[in-house]
Design an enzyme around this catalytic site. Structure first.
Site, short mmCIF file in Angstrom:
data_model
loop_
_atom_site.label_atom_id
_atom_site.label_comp_id
_atom_site.label_asym_id
_atom_site.label_seq_id
_atom_site.Cartn_x
_atom_site.Cartn_y
_atom_site.Cartn_z
N CYS A 36 56.23 58.48 64.22
CA CYS A 36 56.92 58.41 65.49
C CYS A 36 55.88 58.49 66.59
O CYS A 36 54.73 58.84 66.35
CB CYS A 36 57.91 59.57 65.65
N GLY A 62 57.10 53.39 65.46
CA GLY A 62 58.51 53.51 65.11
C GLY A 62 59.35 52.48 65.82
O GLY A 62 59.28 52.39 67.05
N ASN A 137 56.46 64.10 66.73
CA ASN A 137 55.98 63.17 65.72
C ASN A 137 55.50 64.01 64.53
O ASN A 137 54.76 64.96 64.71
CB ASN A 137 54.82 62.35 66.31
N GLY A 138 55.95 63.65 63.34
CA GLY A 138 55.51 64.38 62.16
C GLY A 138 56.69 64.88 61.36
O GLY A 138 57.80 64.33 61.44
N TYR A 282 45.84 52.94 58.73
CA TYR A 282 47.02 52.11 58.92
C TYR A 282 47.79 52.35 60.20
O TYR A 282 48.16 51.41 60.90
CB TYR A 282 47.96 52.33 57.71
#
Length: 512
Positions: A36, A62, A137-138, A282
């Site tokens: 995210c 996202g 995020n996470g 990535y």
């Protein structure tokens, strides 16, 4: 033995070589999905517009949904939409609904919780100390355990997002200030996270104690900004200030005279930072700088090291777009083999481009990738990819390259083999679905994919590409559990799971 170790032991027995059936058709099923992205700004008159721009730069993290919350001095305002940032937040009418000079936003790929509007962040709650919005995020590795505990004591959860647990912990804290309540809450959370919180006067940023997930601080017109990657600062013309340190909480507050104070709270016992290696492999955009390291340069170095470790005689180096491109440039540079765009990606294919009915299943990856026959026919091709997860896409790409006339196809992967699941915000398949756990050795994997040869970058080669030195097994410099099984934190939810635990978080299924 943990369940993923048991799975490895079972599934390392080599099955017969079989290829993906038509029912395996899935444009997005054979990749590590994005996490995210978060963005927040304090004290700027164009707060929501800048937040929308920042989220646009973080769209790669996202694509399922996006949300923005603002405060105009009297009220909080919220807009949550399913889909892409550009589909909604470029509309002036939408941004007009988000007035104020404080704003935070979030772009989402679900790693916990269903795909539903109720899970779209930021999440907002009205508490004794006032309204508060949070976005992160996470993933929390003890989020489910804490959720069950608070529900058992009377809490009512409205979403299936692990972020909602933080709101409940803030509400239950006995501290008087919103800042202390927030810190009290996140100190109870385990896992990897970069979190933003917004009150009527404050923008608060927090990063997990290990520093798994990235979070940076910037400044625009003297106003503080926090976001997941530096590319979001670039898009709004902001200046990079520094990374939020692992375990650090930064509180920015507007004072009655309009000035902004900044207070940094650091952990009493700080541990060494271990940023996620997959940010470099990535996730992060190539033009971002993560923990002081250029993502593009790291990926190019991965290709250089891959050429040193796994050379091959060939006529052309071809990246699997877009993730393999920087590594392919490095491989070509080191090997002396010409680089060509032998695969062209269609950037306009989304998840719902077309219903995968039986009549079009045979198109497979061709909906997203097309072979550039002029650069492939009659040549020995080295395909460079950033990673291989299940391998089903690799099978189809190799066949596509052969159909375009390649005489040989050699696959080189710019990261090590993936053996283990992630629990810090990366949506990985179960261990038994990972290619590395299904075949006994490289030769067997190579036969399954249909290539002439297959090689992966070593863990030391990856470490040297990103950090300049080999992996220290006693004190790893990065988070690398998907390759090594070395998880940097407790996995409370996983280790405490029993067969009697419910298989779903919520009894409510949203329509649509």
């Amino acid at each position: 033995m943990r369940y993923w170790q048991a799975a490895v032991a079972i599934f390392r027995m080599e099955p017969p070589v079989t290829h993906p059936s038509d029912d395996d058709f899935n444009l997005d099923g054979d990749t590590l999905h994005e996490e995210c992205g978060v963005f927040g700004i304090l004290g700027h008159d164009d707060a929501s517009t800048l937040t929308a721009l920042g989220l646009h730069a973080l769209q790669h993290r996202g694509q399922e949904a996006a949300g923005i919350v603002s405060f105009d001095g009297q009220q909080f305002h919220q807009e949550k939409r399913m889909g892409l940032v550009g589909d909604h937040y470029t509309d002036p009418a939408v941004l007009a609904k988000l007035p104020g000079n404080i704003s935070i936003g979030h772009t989402r790929y679900s790693t916990t919780g269903e795909v539903a509007l109720r899970n779209v962040q930021p999440l907002f709650a009205e508490l004794e100390v006032g309204g508060i919005a949070i976005a992160h995020n996470g993933n929390f590795t003890n989020g489910l355990t804490l959720r069950r505990q608070i529900i058992a004591t009377g809490a009512i959860c409205q979403s299936t997002s692990d972020s909602e647990v933080v709101l409940h912990l803030i509400a239950r804290s006995r501290h008087s200030s919103s800042t202390d309540r927030f810190i009290d809450a996140i100190r109870q959370m385990e896992g990897g996270y970069a979190m933003l919180a917004m009150t009527r006067t404050k923008l608060i940023a927090a990063r997990d104690p290990v520093g798994i997930r990235p979070l940076v601080m910037g400044e625009l017109d003297g106003k503080p900004i926090f976001c997941s990657e530096t590319c979001a600062l670039d898009i709004v013309g902001a200046k990079y200030v520094r990374d939020v340190e692992n375990g650090e909480v930064i509180i920015c507050e507007i004072q009655p005279d309009g000035s902004i104070t900044i207070d940094a709270r650091k952990p009493a016992r700080k541990v060494p930072e271990r940023p996620c290696l997959f940010e470099y492999v990535y996730f992060a955009r190539p033009d971002s700088v993560v923990s002081g390291r250029s993502v593009y340069k790291a990926r190019k170095n991965m290709g250089i090291n891959l050429a040193k470790e796994a050379p091959v005689e060939a006529d052309v180096v071809v990246p699997v777009p877009d993730g393999g491109t920087p590594a392919a440039i490095g491989y070509a540079q080191q090997s002396g083999i010409p680089f060509e765009l032998g695969i062209i990606r269609n950037h306009y294919v989304g998840r719902t481009f077309i219903e995968p009915t039986q009549s079009i299943r045979a198109f497979g990856v061709r909906l997203k990738h097309s072979a550039n026959r002029a650069e492939i026919a009659g040549k020995r091709v080295v395909l460079i990819d950033d990673s291989i997860v299940r391998g089903t896409t690799s099978v189809k790409i190799v066949q596509m390259i052969r159909d375009a006339g390649a005489t040989e196809v050699h696959i080189r992967v710019a990261s090590p083999m993936i053996f283990h699941s992630d629990y810090y915000g990366i949506d990985t398949p179960d261990p038994d679905k990972l290619l590395a756990n299904q075949y006994a050795d490289l030769d067997a994997m190579c036969r399954y994919i249909g290539a002439d040869s297959l090689a992966f970058l070593s863990i030391d080669g990856l470490y040297e590409a990103v950090g300049g030195e080999k992996r220290n097994a006693q004190a790893p410099q990065f988070t690398d559990h998907y390759f090594t099984g070395d998880y940097p934190t407790h996995l409370t939810d996983l280790n405490g799971r029993t067969m009697s635990d419910p298989k779903q978080i919520s009894l409510l299924k949203e329509a649509g």
